[in-house]
Motif scaffolding. Structure first.
Motif, PDB file in Angstrom:
ATOM      1  N   VAL A 195       0.864  -1.172   0.000  1.00  0.00           N
ATOM      2  CA  VAL A 195       0.000   0.000   0.000  1.00  0.00           C
ATOM      3  C   VAL A 195       0.904   1.226   0.000  1.00  0.00           C
ATOM      4  CG1 VAL A 195      -1.622   1.377   1.345  1.00  0.00           C
ATOM      5  CG2 VAL A 195      -1.961  -1.084   1.151  1.00  0.00           C
ATOM      6  N   LEU A 255      -6.158   3.275   6.674  1.00  0.00           N
ATOM      7  CA  LEU A 255      -7.159   4.339   6.583  1.00  0.00           C
ATOM      8  C   LEU A 255      -7.729   4.706   7.949  1.00  0.00           C
ATOM      9  CD1 LEU A 255      -9.051   3.177   3.365  1.00  0.00           C
ATOM     10  CD2 LEU A 255      -7.681   5.255   3.603  1.00  0.00           C
ATOM     11  N   LEU A 283      -4.212   6.975   1.301  1.00  0.00           N
ATOM     12  CA  LEU A 283      -3.642   6.039   0.334  1.00  0.00           C
ATOM     13  C   LEU A 283      -3.418   6.734  -1.003  1.00  0.00           C
ATOM     14  CD1 LEU A 283      -5.762   2.830   1.018  1.00  0.00           C
ATOM     15  CD2 LEU A 283      -3.621   3.559   2.095  1.00  0.00           C
ATOM     16  N   GLU A 291      -5.436  -2.214   3.982  1.00  0.00           N
ATOM     17  CA  GLU A 291      -5.936  -0.907   3.558  1.00  0.00           C
ATOM     18  C   GLU A 291      -6.804  -0.275   4.647  1.00  0.00           C
ATOM     19  OE1 GLU A 291      -7.862  -1.354  -0.201  1.00  0.00           O
ATOM     20  OE2 GLU A 291      -6.023  -1.972  -1.240  1.00  0.00           O
ATOM     21  N   GLU A 292      -7.678  -1.074   5.262  1.00  0.00           N
ATOM     22  CA  GLU A 292      -8.562  -0.549   6.310  1.00  0.00           C
ATOM     23  C   GLU A 292      -7.766  -0.097   7.530  1.00  0.00           C
ATOM     24  OE1 GLU A 292     -11.113  -3.847   6.907  1.00  0.00           O
ATOM     25  OE2 GLU A 292     -12.289  -3.514   5.064  1.00  0.00           O
ATOM     26  N   SER A 338      -0.875  -4.696  -5.441  1.00  0.00           N
ATOM     27  CA  SER A 338      -1.148  -3.347  -4.960  1.00  0.00           C
ATOM     28  C   SER A 338      -2.607  -3.031  -5.265  1.00  0.00           C
ATOM     29  CB  SER A 338      -0.228  -2.328  -5.649  1.00  0.00           C
ATOM     30  OG  SER A 338      -0.614  -2.157  -7.006  1.00  0.00           O
ATOM     31  N   ARG A 339      -3.031  -1.832  -4.908  1.00  0.00           N
ATOM     32  CA  ARG A 339      -4.405  -1.425  -5.194  1.00  0.00           C
ATOM     33  C   ARG A 339      -4.657  -1.352  -6.696  1.00  0.00           C
ATOM     34  NH1 ARG A 339      -5.936   3.989  -2.856  1.00  0.00           N
ATOM     35  NH2 ARG A 339      -8.050   3.156  -2.768  1.00  0.00           N
ATOM     36  N   GLN A 357      -5.394  -8.146   2.183  1.00  0.00           N
ATOM     37  CA  GLN A 357      -5.229  -6.881   1.478  1.00  0.00           C
ATOM     38  C   GLN A 357      -6.252  -5.852   1.960  1.00  0.00           C
ATOM     39  OE1 GLN A 357      -5.757  -7.008  -2.824  1.00  0.00           O
ATOM     40  NE2 GLN A 357      -4.295  -5.333  -3.090  1.00  0.00           N
ATOM     41  N   ARG A 358      -7.498  -6.288   2.086  1.00  0.00           N
ATOM     42  CA  ARG A 358      -8.535  -5.380   2.581  1.00  0.00           C
ATOM     43  C   ARG A 358      -8.221  -4.926   4.015  1.00  0.00           C
ATOM     44  NH1 ARG A 358     -11.841  -9.096  -0.253  1.00  0.00           N
ATOM     45  NH2 ARG A 358     -12.320 -10.240   1.657  1.00  0.00           N
TER      46      ARG A 358
END
Length: 250
Positions: free
Chosen positions: A10, A223, A229, A219-220, A103-104, A215-216
Motif C-alpha cells: 500500500v 485508513l 492512500l 488498507e482498512e 497493490s491497489r 489486502q482489505r
C-alpha cells in the motif's frame, strides 16, 4: 510451480513523518539504508529507462548491515523463468525469490536474485563514473541471459542515492506490517507491506481469498489511522527512477 507467496503493498501519499507516527512506527525495529538503481548508461543520457521499461530492475543497497545487489524481473511470467530459475532457492550468499506483488492498482509476478555482500563492498561501484555492472555476479548474469533475453545494456550508471528508512514488524490490528520510507530528488514515499504465504493444503482459490482478505485488512488498518492512500498507479520504483533520470539531464 507451487502456490507463490504474495507481497501486498500500500503506497501512502502526503506527510510521511506524520504517517509513520500515525502507524506507530516507533514500536518497530528501524533500519536506515541508502539505495541506488542501475540503468543503461546510454539510455539515461537520452532521458530514458530502458531496463525498467524492459522489466529489469537492478538495485544496490548499502548501510544497515550487509550490502546487497538485486536483479529483479518485474513484471515477469512463469514461462519466462526457466531452468534453475523456475523455482526459488537459497545458496549463500544468494537468495532467489519468486512471488506475486499486489497493490491497489494491479498484480504482477516478480522474480528476484539477491547477492549479499560484506558491509561497504558496493560503495565504489555507485561512485560517479563507476560501472555497477562490474558487481553483477556470474549467477545474476546467467539469470538475465536465461530469463530476460531481450534486455541488453552496454554499461550501467548508478542513480541515487535514495534515503531509506525501514521499520519492520509494526503491529496494525492483527497484521505484522513492514514500513519503508524513501526520500530523493524532492520526492517522499511511504510504503506499507505484508507477506502472505501459502499454508499446507491450500488450493489456489483458498489462498487467493485469504490474500484478498489480508489486502482489505491492510488498507482498512491504514485508513482507520487517518493516513491517505495513494491514487497514483506507478510504483514508487518507477516514480523515483524516472525522477532521478530527469534530474541527471539537468
Amino acid at each position: 510451480m507451487d502456490l507463490l507467496p504474495v507481497e501486498i503493498k500500500v503506497n501512502i501519499e502526503g506527510d510521511v513523518a506524520g504517517a509513520l507516527s500515525a502507524l506507530a512506527a516507533s514500536r518497530g525495529s528501524l533500519m536506515t539504508r541508502r539505495i541506488w538503481f542501475a540503468e543503461d548508461r546510454e539510455g539515461v543520457a537520452q532521458g530514458k529507462v530502458p531496463l525498467l521499461d524492459g522489466g529489469v530492475i537492478i538495485r544496490l543497497r548499502t548501510g544497515g548491515g550487509s550490502d546487497d545487489l538485486v536483479v529483479k524481473l518485474r513484471p515477469s511470467t512463469r514461462e519466462q523463468l526457466v531452468g534453475r530459475f523456475s523455482a526459488p532457492f537459497e545458496v549463500e550468499p544468494f537468495t532467489y525469490k519468486i512471488e506475486e506483488d499486489w497493490s491497489r492498482h494491479g498484480r504482477v509476478l516478480a522474480a528476484s536474485l539477491v547477492h549479499s555482500h560484506p558491509p561497504g563492498a558496493l560503495a565504489a561501484v555507485v561512485e560517479p563514473g563507476a560501472d555497477p555492472a562490474t558487481s553483477i555476479d556470474q549467477l545474476q548474469d546467467q539469470f538475465l541471459h536465461a530469463c530476460a533475453r531481450d534486455v541488453r545494456f552496454n554499461g550501467l550508471v548508478a542513480l541515487g542515492p535514495i534515503s531509506s528508512t525501514k521499520v519492520d514488524g509494526v503491529s496494525l490490528d492483527d497484521l505484522e506490517v513492514d514500513l519503508e520510507a524513501w526520500s530523493a530528488v524532492g520526492l517522499d514515499f511511504l510504503e506499507a507491506s505484508i507477506r502472505v504465504k501459502p499454508k499446507a493444503g491450500d488450493d489456489e482459490r483458498e489462498f487467493k481469498e485469504r490474500a484478498e482478505r489480508k489486502q482489505r485488512k491492510l488498507e482498512e488498518a491504514v485508513l482507520e489511522r487517518g493516513v491517505t492512500l495513494s491514487e497514483v498507479h506507478d510504483s514508487k520504483t518507477h516514480r523515483v527512477l524516472t525522477a532521478l533520470v530527469a534530474g541527471a539531464q539537468g
